[in-house]
Design an enzyme around this catalytic site. Structure first.
Site, PDB file in Angstrom:
ATOM      1  N   LEU A 270       7.579  14.311   2.763  1.00 24.25           N
ATOM      2  CA  LEU A 270       8.496  13.577   3.610  1.00 24.25           C
ATOM      3  C   LEU A 270       8.276  12.136   3.754  1.00 24.25           C
ATOM      4  O   LEU A 270       7.380  11.710   3.735  1.00 24.25           O
ATOM      5  CB  LEU A 270       8.123  14.175   5.289  1.00 24.25           C
ATOM      6  CG  LEU A 270       8.721  15.061   5.648  1.00 24.25           C
ATOM      7  CD1 LEU A 270       8.698  16.475   4.884  1.00 24.25           C
ATOM      8  CD2 LEU A 270       8.607  15.531   7.105  1.00 24.25           C
ATOM      9  N   VAL A 272       9.528   8.491   5.429  1.00 23.10           N
ATOM     10  CA  VAL A 272      10.297   7.823   6.409  1.00 23.10           C
ATOM     11  C   VAL A 272      10.515   6.480   5.974  1.00 23.10           C
ATOM     12  O   VAL A 272      11.674   5.938   5.774  1.00 23.10           O
ATOM     13  CB  VAL A 272       9.339   8.026   7.616  1.00 23.10           C
ATOM     14  CG1 VAL A 272      10.164   7.331   8.986  1.00 23.10           C
ATOM     15  CG2 VAL A 272       9.254   9.507   8.159  1.00 23.10           C
ATOM     16  N   GLY A 362       3.959   9.281  12.869  1.00 27.23           N
ATOM     17  CA  GLY A 362       3.646  10.724  12.024  1.00 27.23           C
ATOM     18  C   GLY A 362       3.216  10.528  10.847  1.00 27.23           C
ATOM     19  O   GLY A 362       2.374  11.099  10.642  1.00 27.23           O
ATOM     20  N   ALA A1095      -3.864 -31.050 -13.629  1.00 29.23           N
ATOM     21  CA  ALA A1095      -4.544 -32.398 -13.217  1.00 29.23           C
ATOM     22  C   ALA A1095      -4.035 -33.166 -12.216  1.00 29.23           C
ATOM     23  O   ALA A1095      -4.325 -34.536 -12.071  1.00 29.23           O
ATOM     24  CB  ALA A1095      -5.336 -32.819 -14.434  1.00 29.23           C
ATOM     25  N   GLU A1277      -4.473 -31.868  -6.316  1.00 26.22           N
ATOM     26  CA  GLU A1277      -5.637 -31.306  -6.258  1.00 26.22           C
ATOM     27  C   GLU A1277      -6.713 -31.747  -5.163  1.00 26.22           C
ATOM     28  O   GLU A1277      -7.308 -31.019  -4.589  1.00 26.22           O
ATOM     29  CB  GLU A1277      -6.401 -31.198  -7.573  1.00 26.22           C
ATOM     30  CG  GLU A1277      -5.641 -30.484  -8.650  1.00 26.22           C
ATOM     31  CD  GLU A1277      -6.406 -30.703 -10.054  1.00 26.22           C
ATOM     32  OE1 GLU A1277      -6.169 -31.846 -10.465  1.00 26.22           O
ATOM     33  OE2 GLU A1277      -6.719 -29.857 -10.697  1.00 26.22           O
TER      34      GLU A1277
HETATM   35  C1  LIG Z   1       1.629  -3.844   3.641  1.00 27.82           C
HETATM   36  C2  LIG Z   1       1.255  -2.740   4.303  1.00 27.82           C
HETATM   37  C3  LIG Z   1       0.477  -2.900   5.573  1.00 27.82           C
HETATM   38  C4  LIG Z   1       0.023  -1.839   6.052  1.00 27.82           C
HETATM   39  N1  LIG Z   1      -0.584  -2.065   7.266  1.00 27.82           N
HETATM   40  C5  LIG Z   1      -1.189  -0.996   7.874  1.00 27.82           C
HETATM   41  C6  LIG Z   1      -1.980  -1.379   8.884  1.00 27.82           C
HETATM   42  O1  LIG Z   1      -2.544  -2.486   9.373  1.00 27.82           O
HETATM   43  N2  LIG Z   1      -2.641  -0.322   9.597  1.00 27.82           N
HETATM   44  C7  LIG Z   1      -2.562   1.037   9.351  1.00 27.82           C
HETATM   45  O2  LIG Z   1      -2.987   1.899   9.877  1.00 27.82           O
HETATM   46  N3  LIG Z   1      -1.527   1.346   8.227  1.00 27.82           N
HETATM   47  C8  LIG Z   1      -1.088   0.499   7.423  1.00 27.82           C
HETATM   48  N4  LIG Z   1      -0.278   0.670   6.487  1.00 27.82           N
HETATM   49  C9  LIG Z   1       0.187   1.881   6.202  1.00 27.82           C
HETATM   50  C10 LIG Z   1       1.317   2.407   6.424  1.00 27.82           C
HETATM   51  O3  LIG Z   1       2.571   1.537   6.829  1.00 27.82           O
HETATM   52  C11 LIG Z   1       1.257   3.396   7.936  1.00 27.82           C
HETATM   53  O4  LIG Z   1       0.395   4.356   7.450  1.00 27.82           O
HETATM   54  C12 LIG Z   1       2.807   3.579   8.139  1.00 27.82           C
HETATM   55  O5  LIG Z   1       2.690   4.492   9.394  1.00 27.82           O
HETATM   56  C13 LIG Z   1       3.292   4.914   7.119  1.00 27.82           C
HETATM   57  O6  LIG Z   1       4.554   5.106   7.573  1.00 27.82           O
HETATM   58  P1  LIG Z   1       5.811   5.459   6.496  1.00 27.82           P
HETATM   59  O7  LIG Z   1       7.009   6.241   7.289  1.00 27.82           O
HETATM   60  O8  LIG Z   1       6.323   4.524   5.737  1.00 27.82           O
HETATM   61  O9  LIG Z   1       5.105   6.584   5.517  1.00 27.82           O
HETATM   62  P2  LIG Z   1       5.766   7.303   4.346  1.00 27.82           P
HETATM   63  O10 LIG Z   1       5.215   6.616   3.285  1.00 27.82           O
HETATM   64  O11 LIG Z   1       7.195   7.301   4.652  1.00 27.82           O
HETATM   65  O12 LIG Z   1       5.046   8.664   4.442  1.00 27.82           O
HETATM   66  C14 LIG Z   1       3.617   8.686   4.549  1.00 27.82           C
HETATM   67  C15 LIG Z   1       3.241  10.167   4.279  1.00 27.82           C
HETATM   68  O13 LIG Z   1       3.179  11.106   5.543  1.00 27.82           O
HETATM   69  C16 LIG Z   1       3.719  12.302   5.245  1.00 27.82           C
HETATM   70  N5  LIG Z   1       4.778  12.372   6.523  1.00 27.82           N
HETATM   71  C17 LIG Z   1       5.708  11.709   7.131  1.00 27.82           C
HETATM   72  N6  LIG Z   1       6.188  12.271   8.086  1.00 27.82           N
HETATM   73  C18 LIG Z   1       5.617  13.600   8.174  1.00 27.82           C
HETATM   74  C19 LIG Z   1       5.984  14.716   9.078  1.00 27.82           C
HETATM   75  N7  LIG Z   1       6.791  14.499  10.130  1.00 27.82           N
HETATM   76  N8  LIG Z   1       5.243  15.861   8.664  1.00 27.82           N
HETATM   77  C20 LIG Z   1       4.370  15.648   7.642  1.00 27.82           C
HETATM   78  N9  LIG Z   1       4.076  14.861   6.901  1.00 27.82           N
HETATM   79  C21 LIG Z   1       4.746  13.882   7.027  1.00 27.82           C
HETATM   80  C22 LIG Z   1       4.556  11.754   4.153  1.00 27.82           C
HETATM   81  O14 LIG Z   1       4.909  13.147   3.335  1.00 27.82           O
HETATM   82  C23 LIG Z   1       3.865  10.863   3.291  1.00 27.82           C
HETATM   83  O15 LIG Z   1       2.643  11.564   2.781  1.00 27.82           O
HETATM   84  C24 LIG Z   1       0.278  -0.361   5.723  1.00 27.82           C
HETATM   85  C25 LIG Z   1       0.950  -0.371   4.574  1.00 27.82           C
HETATM   86  C26 LIG Z   1       1.653  -1.365   4.017  1.00 27.82           C
HETATM   87  C27 LIG Z   1       2.545  -1.214   2.516  1.00 27.82           C
END
Ligand SMILES: Cc1cc2nc3c(=O)[nH]c(=O)nc-3n(C[C@H](O)[C@H](O)[C@H](O)COP(=O)(O)OP(=O)(O)OC[C@H]3O[C@@H](n4cnc5c(N)ncnc54)[C@H](O)[C@@H]3O)c2cc1C
Ligand code: FES
Ligand code: FES
EC number: 1.17.1.4
Length: 1347
Positions: A270, A272, A362, A1095, A1277
């Site tokens: 999945l 998002v 999620g 430099a 520099e």
């Molecule tokens: C630059 C950057 C900074 C970040 N900073 C932070 C931070 O400060 N703190 C932090 O905690 N995280 C951080 N993250 C991690 C990330 O952004 C988060 O974990 C975010 O919540 C993921 O959401 P997404 O929808 O983009 O995930 P996606 O990449 O779309 O999905 C993530 C995973 O969840 C699974 N999944 C999604 N929905 C469901 C569902 N309903 N049921 C079952 N499985 C599901 C997917 O299959 C996948 O494996 C960061 C990431 C990046 C790239």
């Protein structure tokens, strides 16, 4: 449903409808924009959501609330298929130089907020999106908006300054009012009013830009949202199924479809926001063949109130959650929303706005990251999760210690999905606090995070239940069952706190070799964060439980840093009214390319239009630090569709597989023994980038490990692994005698870590073989076009006159594109010649970091003699620099370092030895400052050592030893026009150091867990190379019959404003306005044999060459001017043309009069010196090691600045890069030489949030410099070292904390970078005392310090 199914992607880009039935679900939006439409304004800086260079605006119609929503997103992570039915706006869509600039583009350009310009489109789009949502934002909104954007050049101050003018606060100040109702000063300049600047009045013209010239912002003029998307919901209803070569994309529109899909494809992902999956696919090479995007399913995205609390659909994005919970907090009584508040507070430190716009709660839970910021809050509060599957329907589970079954695995079954999260309301007896500690406060992943949830017996301080959860302490988020069971029924007091500490230690074991390292810091943080919660809850209870009392000084353990006000001032000499209007010299004119930076029109190497038949090369590099290559097998890669060739040493003539800048000790292709990870083994050439990348990963290489693997300087010393032993020795006088006779002698050492250049544009090149005579054009992002042409000619066996290396501009260089651009250009050019087709390559960020090396880490030992007052009598030092696997420029870096060991202090007698350590790391190279910042750091460490020993303020000590006019350095150079004392006095005065010292002491008395510190740090930077052959430059000036002038010279524009300054020089000399003068690029077929742009010398060298070329033209036109004094430039030019006078001229500079003989110690080492001083005030949190910079004052002598705006920009940008080097940027390596810090996610540059609250820069007035063009001085520099003022102010604050805690204030070493871990551990207290360093040898450390 069938009738709504579609396999055609439809979306809008800049108002234009895109209908695509051949889209590949593997493509990101960025790839699509750049490759399909060649909309190259949107940049690739990292590909992992960490730099913001790819920011675009995503707009959609919210049919429930009937409004258009605009979101900033990272195009590098957004899958293009996710754009169905949405509208994308890129930087090209909001304004252009051909039509009209948008005010966000105009203001960043006019406020000097662009240097190299590579980050600019992303910053512009973040700001633009903010304005689309809120046309009059608050300053706070601006801070939040830029959390996800990085800039490596400007230091951010000018960007904020320009964009401040959009804010509500600015408008109120303009109107003479302040937000809080206070009367303003009535001046349009508001806080920047000249009368308010540091209590001095300044010339009202002394401003770098005039805000009154800004085009007013009119939000009603914005492009409209595509009406089709608003009127019809047809795309929202479509069940999208897009099949690609390896991935199929499903976008179901109801829960039933989703559950059915999950049943059919239990392994489906999945997706998002794709902010987790996108990173996994790109960097961990994960392949997910079925992707399901659930964002149109109401149950998955809706947020609603229920009896159990707020129900959050699992796919609801953080941005929506944030606004919903904020409303709830405003609507409901405080005691009901305490968990919501923790979530909101945490979200402020969670990623950047682009990630929060799309990432879902999620997803965060299901990813199960051990450092997730949401999981500790949700787990401490045991929220309810709703799971669903097609066959078994709904079930609810608690998010508690049993939810995660292993590393990133959960009890959720493969066919199940998480559909919702219920966050409960709290009551008046329940408290929830959450904390996060990261390397950088904004947009960083946690080192440790924690949440504490306590319920008391009604209206008492007796614990009814307590649940704490921590991230960063194990492979999953963990709770403390012992604390929970043992603290129930106990009162909330210090005794219980101690018990809690004991149980937390028992429940949170940490292996000393656990991934993440920082063993003692993480252990200490668990207790420190719990202690913060203890104080916060005590302060809450104090309100109604009489016997709970909390000392006011302890409140500092609860509160975060005060929010900053962002003040700044810049002082410089304003040109006299008598200066001709056309004469641009010394005026603060904006960067020549600023408008193009801001509109995305500026062309960088990878933006060059595709050539016919073009191919892409992806490098295959070593994954071992020291090994023998047993076999290289590209067959599987070559069998892939679209793959043409594997370029390797086999394509070179015998003996040609060597390179190296000054020492030929490197190979183009390593095929036998590899001595570092990242060494190039070969390159896969394919029809496109994605194929080349995939194929390169399929090249099989077998290695046999070799020993030893030398990573650290300590390893090198142990194994006697040097290039030369010693490499360099400088002796002046008899230092042993001085040590014998001096009243005091101290010995010490310091370590300075390396630094990654992190230019926003990675290394890039396009090689284009021509049809005739072996001619070839090389478009390279290089600082050294001539040197590149030279080696290419040699390796390819082609004469240099047939290779034209062209460089238009770089997206930052900082020394990293001097020798290192060659590593990439050679394989590309070899492949281009072999295949006789154009070949392109732009490194991915992680490759760039691993392949190219960076700043040299140093270990410096010193011994210093001084008298009772602290006057230095003599010193000895041993310098060990970690060079990596080859010499590159290391000997020169070491020379430069050693000659700056004294910084700005007179050390009459020395013995200094330098060692170039050979290690199995990428080869380190030039980096802004070229070794000097490392050596100067040792100088200041020594000074502080003496100050601590004599119990004196380091400021008095520095003053006593400061250089004076006529002093002679230990390499026998007499200081003339020495202004260090002037800079010192002016800086201390403007900063009000002595007044501030009193304020700091008061603050420290009144605050137990926050401490402030001050510092004053000078710099004396030698300009020039003592190698005369490098001190030459050429220019070619062409005047056309319409009077326009084309300027060529050998200096590369990389953000330092060189082209702008050269145009200004020509403007003064030719007496014409800058509008008549143009520069195109640097090209070896125009000006030959140029010195690399390094430099800080490019203005000094090329400036004279340009001046001389212009003078020749001027002399030739003089008769025409004299004959027709009232005539115009154009008339004189025309007349000269008809008289057959040459209107082109070269100019050459090669007659400098300095040079140094290392054997005899005679001659002049440097052409002159650039002087400067910085004062700084910081505040630290002694419980976490966090810090905030309150104010910085810089005074520099830049002679008569060619362009004060550019020079101030160089000072601020250099200072911030120094801040990164000395405080934030930590390269982390494994003991076997693997770099763990390969991108912005793990390697933290200073961000917008790191701008000092007050940041003032003055260019010393009334000074000149007879040794450079138009009396100017080099600037690139020298300011970088001033960034160390932050580390020394931090050190001052730590001393205050140690004193308070009963530890010797001077008895600690603060190495660079002074990370939060080092700061916390230096603030020793009863918490740190609970933990002991593990016995070396009893565990394998996860990381090592390479210094
Ligand atoms: C630059 C950057 C900074 C970040 N900073 C932070 C931070 O400060 N703190 C932090 O905690 N995280 C951080 N993250 C991690 C990330 O952004 C988060 O974990 C975010 O919540 C993921 O959401 P997404 O929808 O983009 O995930 P996606 O990449 O779309 O999905 C993530 C995973 O969840 C699974 N999944 C999604 N929905 C469901 C569902 N309903 N049921 C079952 N499985 C599901 C997917 O299959 C996948 O494996 C960061 C990431 C990046 C790239
Ligand atoms: S390129 Fe997208 S965030 Fe860096
Ligand atoms: S101007 Fe921001 S990265 Fe160069």
């Amino acid at each position: 449903m069938e009738e709504f199914q579609s396999s055609v992607l439809v979306f809008f880009v800049n108002g234009k409808k895109i209908v695509d039935n051949e889209v590949d679900p593997e493509w990101t939006l960025l790839f699509y924009l750049r490759n399909k439409f060649r909309l190259c304004g949107t940049k690739l800086g990292c590909g992992e959501g960490g730099c913001g260079a790819c920011t675009v605006m995503l707009s959609k119609y919210d049919r429930i609330n009937k409004k258009i929503i605009h979101l900033p997103i990272n195009a590098c992570l957004a899958p293009v298929c996710g754009m169905h039915g949405l509208a994308v706006t890129t930087v090209e869509g909001i304004g252009s130089t051909r039509t009209k600039l948008h005010p966000v583009q105009e203001r960043i350009a006019k406020s000097h907020g662009t240097q190299c310009g590579f980050c600019t489109p992303g910053i512009v789009m973040s700001m633009y999106t903010l304005l689309r949502n809120s046309p009059k934002p608050r300053m706070k909104d601006l801070e939040v908006t830029f959390q996800g954007n990085l800039c490596r050049c400007t230091g951010y101050r000018p960007i904020m300054e320009g964009y401040k003018t959009f804010t509500e606060e600015w408008e109120l100040i303009q109107n003479g009012n302040r937000l809080n109702g206070e009367q303003g000063n009535g001046c349009g300049m508001g806080d920047k009013c000249c009368k308010l600047q540091n209590g001095t009045t300044k010339d009202p013209e002394e401003v770098l830009f005039n805000r009154n010239e800004f085009t007013p912002y009119d939000s009603s003029q914005e492009p409209i949202f595509p009406p089709e998307l608003k009127i019809s919901d047809q795309y929202d209803k479509q069940y999208l199924v897009i099949k690609g070569k390896t991935v199929t994309w499903f976008r179901p529109v109801n829960l039933e479809q989703l559950l059915q899909l999950k049943k059919q494809f239990p392994d489906a992902k999945l997706v998002v926001g794709n902010t987790e999956v996108g990173v996994e696919v790109k960097f961990k090479q994960m392949v997910y063949s079925v992707i399901i995007q659930p964002v149109l399913i109401p149950e998955m995205v809706a947020i609603t109130n229920t009896e159990k609390g707020v129900r959050i659909g699992a796919s609801a994005a953080f941005a929506n959650i944030e606004s919903y919970l904020k409303n709830e907090i405003n609507r409901l009584p405080e005691e009901k929303t305490r968990i919501f508040k923790s979530v909101i507070d945490m979200l402020n430190w969670f990623a950047g706005k682009q990630i929060r716009s799309v990432g879902a709660l999620g997803s965060n839970i299901m990813t199960g990251s051990p450092i997730s910021d949401m999981l500790p809050i949700l787990m401490a509060n045991e929220v309810t999760l709703e799971l669903q599957s097609r066959d078994n329907g709904k079930r609810e589970v608690l998010l508690d210690g049993n939810f995660f079954t292993g590393y990133r695995t959960t009890i959720v079954k493969p066919e199940e999905i998480l559909s919702a999260i219920y966050i409960p309301y709290t009551n008046s007896d329940r408290y929830c606090y959450a904390y996060k500690q990261a390397k950088r406060r904004e947009d960083d992943i946690a080192i440790v995070n924690a949440a504490v949830n306590v319920t008391f017996e009604p209206k008492t301080d007796i614990i009814f239940d307590i649940n704490v959860a921590f991230g960063g302490m194990s492979y999953k988020t963990v709770t403390s069952p012992k604390a929970r069971s043992q603290l129930k029924g106990l009162p909330w007091n210090r005794h219980t706190l101690e018990l809690a500490f004991t149980h937390l230690q028992e429940d949170l074991p940490l292996d000393p070799g656990a991934p993440g390292g920082m063993y003692l810091y993480r252990k200490s943080l668990t207790l420190s964060l719990f202690f913060k919660a203890f104080l916060a809850i005590s302060a809450d209870l104090e309100k109604y439980i009489p016997h709970i009392k909390i000392d006011k000084r302890e409140l500092s353990g609860i509160t975060s840093f005060e929010s900053k006000e962002y003040k700044s001032a810049q002082y410089f000499t304003v040109v006299p009214n008598t200066q001709e209007k056309s004469d641009a010299l010394q005026r603060p004119i904006i960067h020549k390319s600023a408008y193009k930076h801001a509109t995305g029109e500026a062309i960088y190497c990878d933006d060059i239009p595709f050539f016919e038949n073009e191919l892409y090369l992806f490098l295959v590099t070593s994954t071992k630090s020291h090994a023998k290559i047993l076999s290289i097998d590209p067959s599987e890669a070559l069998a892939m569709e679209g793959v043409l060739y594997f370029v390797s040493d086999k394509d070179l003539d015998e003996g040609n597989n060597v390179m190296g800048y000054m020492h030929h000790d490197e190979k183009i292709f390593y095929t036998d023994i590899v001595t570092s990870q990242g060494q190039v083994i070969g390159g896969i050439v394919a029809t496109d980038q994605l194929t080349a990348r995939k194929a390169a990963r399929k090249v099989k290489i077998e290695y046999e490990d070799r020993h030893p693997v030398i990573v650290t300087i300590a390893d090198a010393i142990k194994h006697n692994s040097y290039f030369k032993n010693p490499d360099i020795v400088i002796v002046k006088g008899d230092v042993e005698k001085v040590f014998d006779e001096a009243p005091h002698v101290l010995e010490g050492e310091c370590h300075i870590g390396g630094q990654e250049h992190f230019y926003l544009e990675t290394q890039a090149v396009v090689a284009v073989p021509k049809k005739e005579d072996q001619e070839m054009d090389i478009y390279s992002a290089t600082q050294a076009p001539t040197q590149l042409a030279e080696i290419l000619a040699q390796v390819l066996g082609i004469q240099q006159n047939k290779i034209a290396v062209k460089t238009k501009r770089l997206g930052g260089g900082f020394g990293g594109k001097e020798t290192k651009s060659i590593i990439v250009a050679l394989p590309v050019a070899i492949a281009a010649v072999k295949l006789n087709r154009p070949v392109r390559c732009m490194l991915d960020r992680d490759e760039d970091i691993v392949i190219t090396g960076g700043r040299h880490p140093f270990y410096i030992k010193y011994k210093i003699a001084f008298n009772n007052e602290g006057k230095i009598l003599g010193a000895s030092g041993q310098f060990y620099s970690n060079c990596g696997y080859s010499l590159d420029l290391s000997p020169l870096v070491l020379e430069h370092a050693i000659t700056h060991f004294q910084n700005s202090y007179n050390i009459p007698v020395v013995r200094l030895e330098g060692y170039t350590c050979k290690t199995n790391l990428p080869s380190n190279t030039a980096f802004r400052g070229f070794g000097c910042p490392q050596a100067m750091f040792a100088a200041e460490t020594m000074l502080q050592h003496i100050a601590d020993y004599l119990n004196k303020d380091p400021v008095t000590l520095s003053e006593l030893n400061l250089y004076k006019e006529g002093d002679v350095t230990f390499y026998n150079q007499k200081l003339t026009n020495c202004t260090i004392d002037k800079c010192w006095n002016e800086c201390i005065q403007s900063f009000k150091y002595f007044e501030k010292r009193k304020g700091v002491d008061n603050f420290n008395r009144e605050n137990r867990y926050k401490k402030r510190g001050l510092s004053v740090i000078p710099t004396t930077y030698g300009i020039g190379f003592p190698l005369p052959f490098l001190y030459q430059a050429g220019a070619l000036v062409l005047v056309y019959t319409d009077g326009s002038v084309l300027l060529h010279h050998g200096g590369v524009e990389m953000g330092q404003g060189l082209q702008t300054k050269m145009i200004q020089v020509a403007s003064r000399c030719l007496e014409i306005p800058i509008e008549k003068i143009h520069t195109v690029d640097v090209s070896t077929d125009k000006v030959p044999n140029t010195t690399a742009t390094v430099a800080s010398l490019s203005s000094d060298l090329n400036g004279v060459a340009v001046l001389r070329a212009c003078n020749t033209i001027k002399e030739r036109l003089q008769p025409y001017k004299e004959a027709n004094p009232k005539g115009t430039w154009e008339e004189w030019v025309k007349k000269a043309y008809f008289d057959r006078v040459s209107l082109s001229s070269t100019g050459y500079y090669g007659d400098s009069d300095f040079g140094y003989n290392w054997e005899t110690g005679e001659g002049q080492m440097y052409n002159y010196f650039t002087y400067g001083v910085a004062c700084c005030e910081v505040e630290i949190d002694t419980l976490t090691g966090d810090h905030q910079v309150h104010s910085v004052e810089i005074v520099m002598d830049l002679g008569e600045s060619l362009n004060p705006a550019i020079d101030v920009g160089q000072i601020e940008g250099g200072f911030m890069q120094g801040y990164g080097l000395f405080v934030l940027e930590e390269l982390v390596y494994s003991p076997s030489g693997t770099n763990y810090t390969r991108g912005p996610g793990s390697y933290k540059l200073p961000g917008f949030g790191n701008i000092p609250g007050e940041f003032n820069v003055s260019l010393l007035k009334g000074v000149s410099n007879p040794r450079a063009v138009y009396s100017s001085k080099a600037v690139g520099e020298p300011p970088l070292f001033l960034g160390s003022s932050i580390v020394f102010a931090i050190k001052d604050a730590i001393k205050a904390a140690r004193k308070k805690n009963g530890y010797d204030p001077g008895d600690f070493r603060l190495d660079s970078p002074a990370t939060s871990a080092k700061i916390r551990m230096a603030c020793q207290d009863n918490i740190t005392a609970k933990f002991k360093e593990p016995e070396p040898g009893t565990f394998t450390p996860w990381n090592v310090l390479v210094e």
